[in-house]
Scaffold this motif. Structure first.
Motif, short mmCIF file in Angstrom:
data_model
loop_
_atom_site.label_atom_id
_atom_site.label_comp_id
_atom_site.label_asym_id
_atom_site.label_seq_id
_atom_site.Cartn_x
_atom_site.Cartn_y
_atom_site.Cartn_z
N ARG A 552 0.82 -1.21 0.00
CA ARG A 552 0.00 0.00 0.00
C ARG A 552 0.87 1.27 0.00
NH1 ARG A 552 -5.27 0.57 0.98
NH2 ARG A 552 -5.36 -1.62 1.63
N ASN A 553 2.01 1.23 0.64
CA ASN A 553 2.89 2.39 0.69
C ASN A 553 3.47 2.76 -0.67
OD1 ASN A 553 2.49 2.56 3.46
ND2 ASN A 553 4.29 1.30 3.94
N ASP A 554 3.44 1.78 -1.60
CA ASP A 554 4.04 2.01 -2.91
C ASP A 554 3.00 2.28 -4.00
OD1 ASP A 554 6.64 1.71 -2.03
OD2 ASP A 554 6.63 -0.46 -2.30
N HIS A 555 1.73 2.41 -3.63
CA HIS A 555 0.68 2.58 -4.65
C HIS A 555 0.88 3.86 -5.45
CE1 HIS A 555 -2.57 -0.35 -2.95
NE2 HIS A 555 -1.41 -0.93 -3.17
N VAL A 556 1.35 4.90 -4.83
CA VAL A 556 1.61 6.15 -5.55
C VAL A 556 2.98 6.12 -6.20
CG1 VAL A 556 1.87 8.64 -5.31
CG2 VAL A 556 0.06 7.46 -4.06
N ARG A 557 3.93 5.53 -5.52
CA ARG A 557 5.31 5.53 -5.97
C ARG A 557 5.50 4.85 -7.32
NH1 ARG A 557 10.31 2.81 -2.54
NH2 ARG A 557 11.93 3.10 -4.12
N VAL A 558 4.74 3.78 -7.59
CA VAL A 558 4.96 3.02 -8.82
C VAL A 558 4.67 3.85 -10.07
CG1 VAL A 558 4.56 0.78 -7.77
CG2 VAL A 558 2.64 2.05 -8.73
N PHE A 559 3.91 4.96 -9.92
CA PHE A 559 3.62 5.79 -11.08
C PHE A 559 4.65 6.90 -11.29
CE2 PHE A 559 -0.64 4.21 -9.87
CZ PHE A 559 -1.00 3.62 -11.08
N GLU A 560 5.65 6.96 -10.40
CA GLU A 560 6.68 7.98 -10.53
C GLU A 560 7.78 7.51 -11.47
OE1 GLU A 560 7.99 8.81 -6.61
OE2 GLU A 560 6.09 9.70 -5.97
N LEU A 561 8.39 8.46 -12.14
CA LEU A 561 9.42 8.16 -13.13
C LEU A 561 10.65 7.56 -12.45
CD1 LEU A 561 9.85 8.49 -16.20
CD2 LEU A 561 10.98 10.67 -15.70
N PHE A 562 11.13 6.43 -13.00
CA PHE A 562 12.32 5.73 -12.53
C PHE A 562 12.17 5.17 -11.12
CE2 PHE A 562 14.36 9.17 -15.26
CZ PHE A 562 14.30 8.40 -16.41
N ARG A 585 -3.74 10.54 -18.61
CA ARG A 585 -4.11 11.92 -18.33
C ARG A 585 -4.25 12.72 -19.61
NH1 ARG A 585 -0.81 14.46 -13.43
NH2 ARG A 585 -2.36 16.07 -13.85
N ALA A 586 -3.37 12.43 -20.59
CA ALA A 586 -3.45 13.14 -21.86
C ALA A 586 -4.75 12.83 -22.59
CB ALA A 586 -2.27 12.76 -22.75
N LEU A 587 -5.31 11.65 -22.37
CA LEU A 587 -6.57 11.27 -23.00
C LEU A 587 -7.77 11.75 -22.19
CD1 LEU A 587 -5.79 7.61 -24.15
CD2 LEU A 587 -5.84 9.68 -25.55
N GLY A 588 -7.54 12.48 -21.10
CA GLY A 588 -8.63 13.00 -20.29
C GLY A 588 -9.17 12.00 -19.29
N GLY A 589 -8.35 10.99 -18.94
CA GLY A 589 -8.81 9.96 -18.00
C GLY A 589 -8.00 9.95 -16.73
N ARG A 590 -8.14 8.86 -15.99
CA ARG A 590 -7.37 8.67 -14.76
C ARG A 590 -7.11 7.19 -14.57
NH1 ARG A 590 -10.04 10.25 -9.39
NH2 ARG A 590 -8.47 8.77 -8.63
N ILE A 591 -6.04 6.91 -13.79
CA ILE A 591 -5.68 5.52 -13.51
C ILE A 591 -5.59 5.34 -12.01
CG2 ILE A 591 -3.21 6.03 -13.78
CD1 ILE A 591 -2.92 3.11 -14.81
N ASP A 592 -6.12 4.23 -11.52
CA ASP A 592 -6.11 3.93 -10.09
C ASP A 592 -5.58 2.52 -9.88
OD1 ASP A 592 -7.64 6.33 -8.88
OD2 ASP A 592 -8.96 5.66 -10.49
N LEU A 593 -5.05 2.29 -8.68
CA LEU A 593 -4.47 1.00 -8.34
C LEU A 593 -5.08 0.47 -7.05
CD1 LEU A 593 -2.37 -1.31 -8.45
CD2 LEU A 593 -0.75 0.26 -7.35
N ALA A 594 -5.48 -0.79 -7.08
CA ALA A 594 -5.91 -1.49 -5.88
C ALA A 594 -5.09 -2.78 -5.80
CB ALA A 594 -7.40 -1.81 -5.91
N SER A 595 -4.34 -2.95 -4.70
CA SER A 595 -3.44 -4.10 -4.63
C SER A 595 -3.09 -4.43 -3.20
CB SER A 595 -2.16 -3.81 -5.43
OG SER A 595 -1.29 -4.91 -5.41
N GLU A 596 -2.86 -5.73 -2.95
CA GLU A 596 -2.39 -6.22 -1.67
C GLU A 596 -1.29 -7.24 -1.94
OE1 GLU A 596 -3.07 -5.34 1.34
OE2 GLU A 596 -4.75 -3.97 0.94
N PRO A 597 -0.19 -7.17 -1.20
CA PRO A 597 0.89 -8.16 -1.40
C PRO A 597 0.37 -9.59 -1.28
CG PRO A 597 1.64 -6.38 0.04
CD PRO A 597 0.17 -6.17 -0.15
#
Length: 626
Positions: A552-562, A585-597
């Motif tokens: 859960r702590n990495d849900h935002v991090r995985v979308f960051e560059l490198f 985002r360029a297509l006017g949408g959004r992406i979300d992540l739901a995950s558990e190890p």
């Protein structure tokens, strides 16, 4: 002996009482319908309507009987007279309670109308039975039936008119129908009666006797007092409603002001009429200047014609108007406004007027322009930096190759030296590290250049059969899935969208590749692609797997560059999901992540059904870490 005639004054008084009572009672009864959430107040209005209508009908009946000049003395049994009053109040109250329910449909009148009509007839003949005269009263059965039918039809028609609409003309019409019909029922019932002279009849209770004119005036006075109190209650309630409307309007105007908007109204044809202080405040136009379609003169010349065309199309379609244009401010210059207008309908479904709001979004558009400019600068900077980095990188790669070639010469030179093997091993290790670092840096530069080129690419929206597109992507991963003992399933009949084909393929291709890459080796892989509608104009696609999962702590991090998460045992540079997010985002949408190890991950991509940008517009990608 039959009746000898009626007093015209008392007959007129009886009809007036009936009409006045009907209007007051129908108005009180109609108010109960909108109070389903306030039962105490609802029953108060129903009780008021019952007393007013029942008391009015009873008084009309009493005055009407006093109007009859029979030429013989008459008295009234007190018990039966009171009973006739209670019947009138009780039955009309039951009818109003039934038809005044919030859930009552048109069929409720078919129950309440006959109930009220029968009650009026029962009240009338109970009142007739209360008369104490020298001889018996004889009835014509046909006229008795006719009087009851008149009461039923009249009550049904009156209730239908009163509860169908709440306009004053409708209520007046309903009151006239009800009052005249009750009077007609009464005098038809009186015509059915024949009064005969004979021995006086015994009666069980005390009787009321007296001078007819004075008694009639007394009954009428008491009745008009009841009606006055009813009308006063209506006036008080109307004042309360006006206060609530004023408070509601004040709250609405405060809400409009809070969102930097101005309120305006147009007539049913979409023309601006009457005072429009909000529009005048932002444009400085006078009523003569903005009336009709004069408001368009304050719109930016490039936006005026499209605004009028879109407005006329919306008015014709009777839909909600959503638009955006620039408006000339009275201080000078143009400001951006978002517009939303809705039609206000009459009870018959016809458009009465349009109410709209102009919301100032100038600051938002300026911020978006600055953001686009900033992104473009980042793209140019990334391109320049990555391009310039390649020159020294080529030199490093060249000198590393030369060092590798001289390694054999150095080995020959140091032959027999006690440290020769150590020096050769260390040199080989150093060259290996340099080569690996150069290779990694080359991949990073290539990734930055790829993102930079994507930022300058122009999108070309087209209709996409998402089921076929997803199946092609799944087929392209068949070999990779086979080696990982995994299956990829695509739901049938995925909703179609309009978007750039290459961008959509890159988004879901990356997500499928990631899902396969990070499957759990301990169980067969399972990847599913599904979709569902999200509102009227968006579609939510889901790519779900049963792989390793993400903390859960990495849900935002995985979308960051490198940036990557979890064990780094798979190839990659941490750029794929950053690229996916930028494209979404360029297509006017959004992406979300739901995950558990250990449970797997689900990436949800929400995209517009239609194109969210002008055809050919450059994609506003950002490669900055977010």
């Amino acid at each position: 002996m039959s009746s000898s005639g009626y007093s015209p004054a008392l007959v007129a008084l009886s009809v007036a009482i009936a009409i006045f009572a009907a209007y007051t009672a129908l108005d009180l009864g109609a108010r109960a319908r909108g109070l389903a959430g306030r039962p105490a107040l609802r029953w108060l209005w129903i009780a008021g309507a019952a007393v007013t209508m029942g008391g009015g009908i009873w008084a009309m009946h009493f005055v009407g009987m006093l109007a009859l000049e029979m030429g013989m003395p008459a008295a009234y049994d007190l018990g039966l007279t009171v009973l006739s009053f209670l019947i009138a109040v009780g039955v009309t109250g039951a009818a109003f309670a039934w038809v005044g329910r919030a859930a009552a449909g048109g069929g409720a009148v078919l129950v309440a109308g006959p109930l009220m009509g029968l009650g009026v007839g029962l009240m009338h003949y109970t009142g007739m039975a209360a008369m104490r005269m020298p001889g018996p009263i004889l009835y014509d059965p046909a006229l008795v039936v006719a009087s009851v039918v008149i009461a039923i039809l009249a009550a049904t028609a009156a209730l239908w008119l009163a509860f169908r609409h709440n306009s004053v003309p409708e209520k007046v019409a309903a009151a006239c129908v009800m009052g005249l019909a009750v009077s007609g029922m009464h005098y038809t019932g009186m015509a059915a009666a024949t009064f005969t002279a004979g021995a006086a009849h015994d009666h069980a209770g005390p009787a009321i006797a007296g001078a007819q004119p004075y008694l009639a005036v007394g009954v009428a006075g008491a009745t008009f007092l009841i009606l006055f109190v009813g009308m006063l209650a209506i006036a008080v309630d109307q004042h309360r409603i006006q206060g609530e409307l004023a408070a509601s309007e004040a709250r609405f105007r405060a809400a409009i002001a809070a969102v930097r908007g101005v309120l305006w109204t147009n007539d049913a044809q979409g023309r601006m009429v009457g005072p429009q202080p909000g529009w005048a405040a932002i444009t400085g136009q006078t009523p003569e200047e903005y009336k009709g379609f004069g408001w368009a003169d304050a719109v930016h010349p490039d936006d005026a014609a499209p605004s009028i065309a879109a407005w006329n199309e919306t008015v014709a379609a009777r839909q909600t108007f959503v638009f955006e244009h620039r408006v000339r401010a009275k201080e000078g210059g143009y400001r951006h406004y978002a517009i939303r207008a809705v039609p206000v309908l009459n009870d018959d479904g016809a458009i009465r007027e349009w109410v709209g709001v102009h919301t100032d979004i100038t600051a938002q558009r300026e911020a978006e322009a600055e953001l686009r400019e900033s992104n473009e600068e980042i793209q140019r900077y990334a391109y320049i930096v990555s391009h310039d980095l390649r020159a020294p990188l080529v030199n490093i790669m060249g000198f590393t190759s030369e060092l590798a070639e001289t390694r054999s010469e150095l080995r020959a030179t140091l032959a027999g030296h006690p440290q020769a093997e150590r020096i050769d091993a260390e040199m080989g290790e150093a060259l290996g590290f340099i080569g690996a670092a150069v290779t990694r840096m080359e991949r990073l530069i290539a990734a930055i250049l790829k993102l930079s080129r994507e930022g300058r690419r122009r999108f070309e929206p087209e209709p996409l059969d998402m089921t076929a597109l997803m199946r092609r992507l799944a087929d392209a991963t068949r070999h990779q899935a086979g080696t990982r003992n995994a299956t990829v399933s695509v739901a049938p009949d995925l909703p179609e969208i309009v978007a750039d084909r290459l961008a959509v393929e890159q988004i879901f291709g990356n997500l499928l590749d990631n899902a396969l890459k990070y499957l759990d080796d301990g169980r067969p892989g399972r990847i599913t692609i599904t979709a569902e509608a999200s509102g009227a104009d968006r579609v939510r696609f889901a790519v779900a797997d049963n792989g390793r999962g993400i903390s859960r702590n990495d849900h935002v991090r995985v979308f960051e560059l490198f940036r990557r998460s979890g064990p780094q045992d798979r190839p990659g540079e941490g750029i794929g999901l950053a690229h996916v997010k930028a494209l979404v985002r360029a297509l006017g949408g959004r992406i979300d992540l739901a995950s558990e190890p250990g449970q797997g991950s689900t990436f949800t991509v929400t995209l517009p059904r239609g194109p969210s940008m002008e055809r050919g517009a450059p994609a506003p990608l950002s490669i900055a870490a977010e």
